[in-house]
Design a protein around this motif. Structure first.
Motif, PDB file in Angstrom:
ATOM      1  N   PHE A 231     -11.585   3.828 -15.302  1.00 16.94           N
ATOM      2  CA  PHE A 231     -10.514   3.389 -14.819  1.00 16.94           C
ATOM      3  C   PHE A 231     -11.030   2.043 -14.634  1.00 16.94           C
ATOM      4  O   PHE A 231     -12.134   1.405 -14.823  1.00 16.94           O
ATOM      5  CB  PHE A 231     -10.881   4.430 -12.742  1.00 16.94           C
ATOM      6  CG  PHE A 231     -10.304   5.124 -12.762  1.00 16.94           C
ATOM      7  CD1 PHE A 231      -9.198   6.177 -12.493  1.00 16.94           C
ATOM      8  CD2 PHE A 231     -10.869   6.530 -13.932  1.00 16.94           C
ATOM      9  CE1 PHE A 231      -8.552   7.202 -12.810  1.00 16.94           C
ATOM     10  CE2 PHE A 231     -11.519   7.370 -13.458  1.00 16.94           C
ATOM     11  CZ  PHE A 231      -9.628   8.233 -13.083  1.00 16.94           C
ATOM     12  N   THR A 234      -8.779   0.959  -9.171  1.00 20.35           N
ATOM     13  CA  THR A 234      -8.119   2.905  -8.547  1.00 20.35           C
ATOM     14  C   THR A 234      -7.269   3.311  -9.833  1.00 20.35           C
ATOM     15  O   THR A 234      -6.843   4.125  -9.320  1.00 20.35           O
ATOM     16  CB  THR A 234      -7.642   2.487  -7.457  1.00 20.35           C
ATOM     17  OG1 THR A 234      -6.431   1.345  -7.902  1.00 20.35           O
ATOM     18  CG2 THR A 234      -8.818   2.041  -6.319  1.00 20.35           C
ATOM     19  N   ASP A 235      -6.647   2.552 -10.813  1.00 21.27           N
ATOM     20  CA  ASP A 235      -6.398   2.388 -12.116  1.00 21.27           C
ATOM     21  C   ASP A 235      -6.699   2.991 -13.216  1.00 21.27           C
ATOM     22  O   ASP A 235      -7.398   2.100 -13.521  1.00 21.27           O
ATOM     23  CB  ASP A 235      -4.602   1.007 -12.351  1.00 21.27           C
ATOM     24  CG  ASP A 235      -4.327   0.534 -11.007  1.00 21.27           C
ATOM     25  OD1 ASP A 235      -3.736   1.708 -10.058  1.00 21.27           O
ATOM     26  OD2 ASP A 235      -3.990  -0.900 -11.219  1.00 21.27           O
ATOM     27  N   CYS A 236      -6.692   4.206 -13.011  1.00 19.20           N
ATOM     28  CA  CYS A 236      -6.925   5.043 -15.009  1.00 19.20           C
ATOM     29  C   CYS A 236      -6.174   3.872 -16.341  1.00 19.20           C
ATOM     30  O   CYS A 236      -4.969   3.645 -16.088  1.00 19.20           O
ATOM     31  CB  CYS A 236      -5.649   5.885 -14.943  1.00 19.20           C
ATOM     32  SG  CYS A 236      -5.910   7.098 -16.249  1.00 19.20           S
ATOM     33  N   VAL A 248      -2.773   4.251 -20.600  1.00 25.54           N
ATOM     34  CA  VAL A 248      -1.963   4.989 -19.543  1.00 25.54           C
ATOM     35  C   VAL A 248      -1.351   2.960 -19.328  1.00 25.54           C
ATOM     36  O   VAL A 248      -1.035   1.886 -20.516  1.00 25.54           O
ATOM     37  CB  VAL A 248      -2.727   4.349 -18.626  1.00 25.54           C
ATOM     38  CG1 VAL A 248      -1.536   4.216 -17.230  1.00 25.54           C
ATOM     39  CG2 VAL A 248      -3.761   5.289 -18.389  1.00 25.54           C
ATOM     40  N   LYS A 336      -6.336   7.461  -5.203  1.00 29.43           N
ATOM     41  CA  LYS A 336      -5.757   7.254  -5.544  1.00 29.43           C
ATOM     42  C   LYS A 336      -6.243   7.010  -7.227  1.00 29.43           C
ATOM     43  O   LYS A 336      -5.288   6.965  -8.091  1.00 29.43           O
ATOM     44  CB  LYS A 336      -5.904   5.150  -5.676  1.00 29.43           C
ATOM     45  CG  LYS A 336      -4.833   4.758  -4.298  1.00 29.43           C
ATOM     46  CD  LYS A 336      -5.226   3.802  -3.917  1.00 29.43           C
ATOM     47  CE  LYS A 336      -3.939   3.541  -2.756  1.00 29.43           C
ATOM     48  NZ  LYS A 336      -4.595   2.193  -2.331  1.00 29.43           N
ATOM     49  N   GLN A 339      -4.601  10.634  -8.216  1.00 30.17           N
ATOM     50  CA  GLN A 339      -2.959  10.229  -8.954  1.00 30.17           C
ATOM     51  C   GLN A 339      -2.699   9.526 -10.244  1.00 30.17           C
ATOM     52  O   GLN A 339      -2.068   9.953 -10.778  1.00 30.17           O
ATOM     53  CB  GLN A 339      -2.240   9.410  -7.403  1.00 30.17           C
ATOM     54  CG  GLN A 339      -1.042   9.398  -8.065  1.00 30.17           C
ATOM     55  CD  GLN A 339      -0.591   8.263  -6.576  1.00 30.17           C
ATOM     56  OE1 GLN A 339      -0.805   8.997  -5.770  1.00 30.17           O
ATOM     57  NE2 GLN A 339      -0.038   7.271  -6.929  1.00 30.17           N
ATOM     58  N   SER A 340      -3.803   8.627 -10.551  1.00 27.08           N
ATOM     59  CA  SER A 340      -3.123   7.761 -11.606  1.00 27.08           C
ATOM     60  C   SER A 340      -3.772   8.473 -12.949  1.00 27.08           C
ATOM     61  O   SER A 340      -3.136   8.143 -13.786  1.00 27.08           O
ATOM     62  CB  SER A 340      -4.340   6.545 -11.360  1.00 27.08           C
ATOM     63  OG  SER A 340      -4.224   4.759 -12.708  1.00 27.08           O
ATOM     64  N   ASN A 349       6.048   7.529 -14.693  1.00 27.78           N
ATOM     65  CA  ASN A 349       5.348   6.240 -14.427  1.00 27.78           C
ATOM     66  C   ASN A 349       5.217   5.719 -12.974  1.00 27.78           C
ATOM     67  O   ASN A 349       5.064   4.452 -12.333  1.00 27.78           O
ATOM     68  CB  ASN A 349       6.304   5.653 -15.371  1.00 27.78           C
ATOM     69  CG  ASN A 349       5.714   5.470 -16.847  1.00 27.78           C
ATOM     70  OD1 ASN A 349       4.562   5.050 -17.177  1.00 27.78           O
ATOM     71  ND2 ASN A 349       6.983   4.697 -17.646  1.00 27.78           N
TER      72      ASN A 349
END
Length: 401
Positions: A231, A234-236, A248, A336, A339-340, A349
């Motif tokens: 990550f 919080t973004d994968c 991703v 988050k 979820q990602s 997306n």
């Protein structure tokens, strides 16, 4: 011209060579500067300088077999295919040194060389480590092409867990794999591992190039069958599951793992086309069975050299600082992240698309369960009829009826 110390020792031992008496030595202990991605040589020679062409030579590291030379054939260990070789043209002079291509920081450690000739077996352990006087051990270079100052010397102590080889056991092509697999089974039988990162204070790198966020398992067990999540905040960024890497959206063709080094526990993240937006906190999660480990690595641009807000242009050289940080992620942040990661698995997306995917898959699951129930009912009917069919067939085929 006077004879050298090594020539003198070779002369003294010449009378013993006929009886296969030899020792393993490191010709010289010296510092070596090696660039990441270049070639590393772990030196080792026979004394006296008798031929090793007909001997059996085995090299192994702390994690398993590196290579085996027998019957004039070299077999690479698991994870070393295309990376390992010997100086075969110098074996006749007793040079049994190990050559490792594409050197990476994970190659630092202990190597044991074992040479077998008839009933005689000799072995020596060579230690390869970063020179603490030049580069602290806790600060490993991680960028391709960057130089590492190494110290190579004989190690007088052997770890009890070091793999041992039988000098009389028959060898075949699968023995290297079996020895390595046995080690991995012992090391990971309880799924005991931790994530570690080697810290670096400063690293010069150009925007638009690639860099690595380092992370590996200790002990260096295989991560091939594990699940790995990376990550950025919080973004994968990428997901490794079922031996497949999923990139991703937003990081497509920019991220990858060193899949050929997962066997050795290297779960580092490789990022291409570095930009200022890549500065931040990275979280690595590794799951194996019921065990999950995670670590957070901070990637910072040195403020006195270049402010992140100044957005230097492509090709501009910047200084980065990487280190493990003790960031505590909030419950909202971890949700988050989940979820990602789920969006990456489902290949959607938009979070709202998850509902549609969930509804669709639940519908498929319900239809499948209905079909299974109907199939089970049909099978139950067949099972109930079987005794009657067998009894009727038996009566029809009875010649005495």
């Amino acid at each position: 011209m006077g004879i050298t110390r090594w020539e003198k020792q070779s002369t003294e031992y010449m009378g013993e060579a006929s009886n296969n008496n030899f020792q393993l030595v490191i010709p010289k202990t010296e510092d070596a500067q090696v660039s990441l991605g270049s070639e590393l040589i772990v030196p080792c020679s026979l004394i006296p300088e008798i031929s090793a062409v007909a001997m059996e030579i085995k090299w192994h590291s702390e994690t398993g077999c590196v290579c085996v030379y027998k019957d004039r054939q070299l077999t690479a260990g698991i994870g070393y295919n295309g990376r390992v070789s010997l100086f075969t043209h110098e074996l006749k002079r007793g040079n049994v040194s190990l050559r490792l291509k594409n050197f990476s920081w994970s190659d630092v450690g202990k190597y044991t060389c074992q040479v077998i000739c008839g009933d005689e077996t000799e072995e020596i352990t060579v230690k390869v480590r970063l020179d603490p006087g030049v580069q602290p051990v806790s600060q490993s270079p991680i960028f391709q092409g960057q130089n590492a100052q190494l110290m190579i010397f004989k190690d007088t102590k052997m770890k009890e867990t070091t793999t041992k080889f039988s000098s009389h056991a028959p060898y075949h092509a699968d023995s290297v794999k079996n020895q390595h697999e046995n080690y991995k089974m012992r090391a990971s039988s309880n799924d005991q591992f931790q994530l570690v990162v080697t810290k670096i204070q400063k690293a010069q790198i150009s925007l638009g190039s690639e860099f690595t966020v380092p992370c590996h398992l200790t002990p260096g067990i295989s991560a091939v069958a594990m699940e790995i999540r990376w990550f950025k905040e919080t973004d994968c960024v990428c997901l490794y599951k079922n031996r497949q890497v999923t990139e991703v959206r937003g990081y497509k063709d920019r991220v990858s793992l060193f899949t050929y080094e997962l066997e050795r526990g290297n779960v580092s993240l490789q990022l291409r086309n570095l930009s200022c937006s890549d500065v931040g906190d990275y979280r690595c999660q590794v799951t194996s069975g019921d065990r999950a480990e995670e670590i957070t690595i901070g990637v910072r641009m040195q403020p006195e050299v270049q402010s992140v807000s100044q957005s230097p242009v492509q090709g501009h050289s910047v200084q980065l600082m990487l280190s493990e940080i003790d960031r505590i992620w909030t419950k909202e942040e971890t949700m988050k992240m989940d979820q990602s990661a789920l969006m990456a698995v489902m290949k959607v997306n938009d979070p709202l698309e998850l509902i549609n995917v969930y509804t669709e898959r639940m519908s498929i699951l319900e239809r499948t369960e209905l079909q299974l129930r109907e199939t089970r009912m049909d099978l139950d009917r067949v099972l109930r009829l079987i005794p009657h069919v067998l009894y009727r067939n038996r009566d029809n085929t009875n010649p005495f009826k």
